[in-house]
Write an enzyme that holds these catalytic residues in place. Structure first.
Site, PDB file in Angstrom:
ATOM      1  N   ASP A  79      23.695  -7.036  -1.524  1.00 15.48           N
ATOM      2  CA  ASP A  79      23.223  -7.963  -0.492  1.00 15.48           C
ATOM      3  C   ASP A  79      24.326  -8.096   0.564  1.00 15.48           C
ATOM      4  O   ASP A  79      25.341  -7.392   0.500  1.00 15.48           O
ATOM      5  CB  ASP A  79      22.841  -9.310  -1.112  1.00 15.48           C
ATOM      6  N   ALA A  80      24.161  -9.005   1.499  1.00 14.22           N
ATOM      7  CA  ALA A  80      25.123  -9.166   2.595  1.00 14.22           C
ATOM      8  C   ALA A  80      26.513  -9.579   2.108  1.00 14.22           C
ATOM      9  O   ALA A  80      27.502  -9.339   2.788  1.00 14.22           O
ATOM     10  CB  ALA A  80      24.601 -10.187   3.603  1.00 14.22           C
TER      11      ALA A  80
END
Length: 168
Positions: free
Chosen positions: A31-32
């Site tokens: 994810d980010a």
């Protein structure tokens, strides 16, 4: 820049009969925040199961073409303990827990290479289906190879029923 040890992706069998696939966490897996997205552990598990079968000499595409059977995930149970992160070297340990008539149970642990314990544990039921999507018995050649590897590292002998079913 950190000094992470980069371990190549390889496979091996342990003396206990487990199969180990080494993998790397790529940006696309995260994810980010650089943490592996939860659904991607199923992808790592699939790769581990596929390489396990491949290293036993079982080609899923050949089984589909010649015997008209495919393996599908019927059920998976996932226990998340700790996250994997971008650039982590992982080890995906796979073992067959039980072989049934038309399915088999697979236990997998995904952990950091060289570390004790696991990050994620996946227990799956893999069903064998024909071309119409109906359950069929696991082919004898597959049953024999899985059973032989399952018995590795133990003092057990295959059950008579298993030997008779495999045609030995």
């Amino acid at each position: 820049m950190s000094e992470r040890k980069l371990t190549p992706a390889v496979t091996s069998f342990t003396a206990e009969g487990s199969h180990v696939l080494r993998a790397r966490v790529y940006y696309e897996d995260t994810d980010a925040g650089g943490v592996v997205y939860h659904a991607n552990y199923l992808r790592f598990a699939e790769r581990g199961r596929t390489e396990y079968l491949r290293d036993l000499g079982i080609s899923q595409s050949e089984l589909s073409e010649t015997d008209g059977v495919v393996f599908v995930v019927r059920r998976s149970e996932i226990d998340f303990r700790l996250p994997a992160r971008l650039d982590d070297a992982l080890e995906i340990s796979t073992r067959i827990a039980e072989i049934k008539g038309a399915s088999f149970e697979v236990e997998q642990e995904i952990g950091k290479a060289g570390a004790d314990g696991y990050l994620v544990r996946v227990v799956s039921t893999i069903a064998c289906l024909d071309g119409r999507g109906r359950p069929v018995r696991v082919p004898n050649v597959v049953r024999e190879k899985l059973g032989r590897q399952t018995m590795a590292g133990t003092n057990q002998e295959p059950l008579k029923a298993d030997v008779q079913e495999s045609g030995e």
